[in-house]
Design a protein around this motif. Structure first.
Motif, PDB file in Angstrom:
ATOM      1  N   PRO A   1       0.831  -1.210   0.000  1.00 50.26           N
ATOM      2  CA  PRO A   1       0.000   0.000   0.000  1.00 50.26           C
ATOM      3  C   PRO A   1       0.864   1.257   0.000  1.00 50.26           C
ATOM      4  CG  PRO A   1      -0.823  -1.579   1.603  1.00 50.26           C
ATOM      5  CD  PRO A   1       0.499  -2.101   1.133  1.00 50.26           C
ATOM      6  N   LEU A   2       0.333   2.313  -0.591  1.00 51.05           N
ATOM      7  CA  LEU A   2       1.081   3.564  -0.707  1.00 51.05           C
ATOM      8  C   LEU A   2       1.604   4.023   0.648  1.00 51.05           C
ATOM      9  CD1 LEU A   2       2.030   6.070  -2.269  1.00 51.05           C
ATOM     10  CD2 LEU A   2      -0.257   7.042  -1.923  1.00 51.05           C
ATOM     11  N   GLU A   3       0.781   3.941   1.670  1.00 46.93           N
ATOM     12  CA  GLU A   3       1.179   4.405   2.996  1.00 46.93           C
ATOM     13  C   GLU A   3       2.389   3.634   3.510  1.00 46.93           C
ATOM     14  OE1 GLU A   3      -1.348   5.780   6.954  1.00 46.93           O
ATOM     15  OE2 GLU A   3      -2.128   4.263   5.580  1.00 46.93           O
ATOM     16  N   GLU A   4       2.414   2.314   3.232  1.00 47.24           N
ATOM     17  CA  GLU A   4       3.545   1.502   3.665  1.00 47.24           C
ATOM     18  C   GLU A   4       4.789   1.808   2.842  1.00 47.24           C
ATOM     19  OE1 GLU A   4       2.670  -2.626   3.887  1.00 47.24           O
ATOM     20  OE2 GLU A   4       0.880  -2.345   5.137  1.00 47.24           O
ATOM     21  N   VAL A   5       4.621   2.049   1.557  1.00 52.44           N
ATOM     22  CA  VAL A   5       5.773   2.413   0.717  1.00 52.44           C
ATOM     23  C   VAL A   5       6.425   3.689   1.238  1.00 52.44           C
ATOM     24  CG1 VAL A   5       6.498   3.147  -1.591  1.00 52.44           C
ATOM     25  CG2 VAL A   5       4.873   1.263  -1.336  1.00 52.44           C
ATOM     26  N   LEU A   6       5.601   4.683   1.570  1.00 46.80           N
ATOM     27  CA  LEU A   6       6.127   5.965   2.036  1.00 46.80           C
ATOM     28  C   LEU A   6       6.856   5.843   3.369  1.00 46.80           C
ATOM     29  CD1 LEU A   6       3.093   8.261   1.169  1.00 46.80           C
ATOM     30  CD2 LEU A   6       5.266   8.121  -0.055  1.00 46.80           C
ATOM     31  N   ASN A   7       6.504   4.820   4.148  1.00 40.94           N
ATOM     32  CA  ASN A   7       7.126   4.630   5.453  1.00 40.94           C
ATOM     33  C   ASN A   7       7.957   3.348   5.518  1.00 40.94           C
ATOM     34  OD1 ASN A   7       6.175   6.997   6.872  1.00 40.94           O
ATOM     35  ND2 ASN A   7       4.136   6.112   6.702  1.00 40.94           N
ATOM     36  N   SER A   8       8.393   2.882   4.370  1.00 42.40           N
ATOM     37  CA  SER A   8       9.263   1.717   4.307  1.00 42.40           C
ATOM     38  C   SER A   8      10.667   2.098   4.769  1.00 42.40           C
ATOM     39  CB  SER A   8       9.320   1.191   2.875  1.00 42.40           C
ATOM     40  OG  SER A   8       9.925   2.166   2.023  1.00 42.40           O
TER      41      SER A   8
END
Length: 348
Positions: A306-313
């Protein structure tokens, strides 16, 4: 088709000083190809067609809502070449998100009925008066087709803001005042200028351009002096347009274009503009690749998480934690920064 609630994992609990819990701006590069052949860009050389469709964004609905995305900018390639563009745009519009279309304008007349009412703003690429614009775009009647599209949209929705953005380079630096006049004649709401990027690997460049290729777009020292005089004439002769906002940049920002080209030749030190893009925005490319901005390396892909997880990977957190904009070589050469503040934005 509407955006559905997905099953993304909530990552608001990420306890990190550079975690992103709010993302005001999202840029979607919804089509990999373009219908122009501009000298300052290599996107048109792309042979493979890739598109972002509504189905690609549906799994990220929860991310979009939790991140509080306020503004989506459709870029490319040419967004209007994507047959699924309007389904995607309508779904985001129904979520109350502000929508901006960046376009060459060549297909604007064809899709005017949809474009006039689904977008909150349209920005066309304007490279100069008609003959200059056509020579840079390398498409017959490019200026006329764009003008027809603008007029068609205007006839349908006179209140819709339609603006121009001009990339300053070797082929048009001597025509900036004529370009402002052209924007006025086209009935546009405003015009902005930025320097051409010749030193990054953005815009479908597999590698940074060699010096010979850069010199086809960048300015010589003598041409920079001519640009300085052209901008002085623009600043002195178009003060009313600057004061009303029709000419978006302040005199200081216009003069920064000269400084950029001088720095590109090593005549001045490169100084990064004020920018918070990696903390307030993200770019999603047509294959799902996510970047913190157009010019920095990928931090993930929305097809993998998910986009949110990508941004906080871990790669994303590490990038933001270690990014010093003032000293980063990519940031110091940047031509297109974003400084987003409390619901408004400015480019530097």
């Amino acid at each position: 088709m509407s955006l559905l609630t997905g099953s993304e994992a909530i990552v608001r609990s990420v306890d990190h000083p550079h975690a992103i819990h709010s993302l005001p701006v999202l840029v979607l590069m919804v089509h990999s190809r373009c219908n122009c052949r501009c000298v300052m860009c290599d996107i048109w050389k792309t042979a493979e067609t890739r598109e972002l469709r509504l189905d690609d964004l549906v799994p990220h609905t929860n991310s979009i809502r939790r991140l509080g995305i306020e503004w989506v900018v459709f870029s490319g390639g040419e967004p209007l070449m994507n047959p699924g563009l309007f389904d995607l745009a309508r779904a985001l519009h129904d979520m109350g998100i502000r929508l901006t279309l960046l376009t060459t304008g060549l297909l604007l007349s064809k899709y005017a009925e949809e474009a006039a009412f689904v977008f909150d703003e349209i920005i066309v690429s304007l490279d100069g008066p008609g003959d200059v614009h056509d020579s840079i775009r390398r498409v017959p009647r490019a200026f006329a087709l764009m003008a027809e599209g603008i007029q068609r949209v205007r006839s349908l929705n006179p209140a819709l803001p339609i603006r121009a953005r001009t990339t300053v380079q070797k082929a048009n630096f001597a025509h900036l005042r004529q370009t402002v006049n052209a924007a006025r004649d086209l009935g546009l709401n405003s015009i902005s200028f930025l320097a051409a990027d010749v030193t990054s690997s953005a815009f479908n460049r597999d590698l940074v351009w060699p010096v010979e290729r850069q010199n086809q777009v960048a300015l010589t020292e003598a041409e920079i002096d001519s640009l300085d005089r052209e901008l002085s004439g623009l600043i002195d002769g178009y003060r009313a347009d600057i004061e009303t906002g029709f000419l978006v940049e302040s005199p200081a920002k216009l003069r920064r274009i000269v400084y950029h080209f001088r720095a590109q030749l090593g005549l001045e030190p490169s100084i990064a503009p004020t920018c918070n893009a990696p903390w307030t925005s993200a770019v999603v490319e047509s294959d799902g690749t996510v970047r913190p901005c157009f010019f920095h390396s990928p931090i993930g892909n929305i097809n993998d998480a998910p986009l949110e997880e990508v941004l906080n990977s871990p790669p994303a957190l590490n990038f933001r934690e270690n990014l010093d904009i003032d000293t980063n070589p990519t940031c110091r050469r940047c031509v297109c920064s974003l400084n987003y503040r409390s619901g408004t934005q400015s480019t530097n």
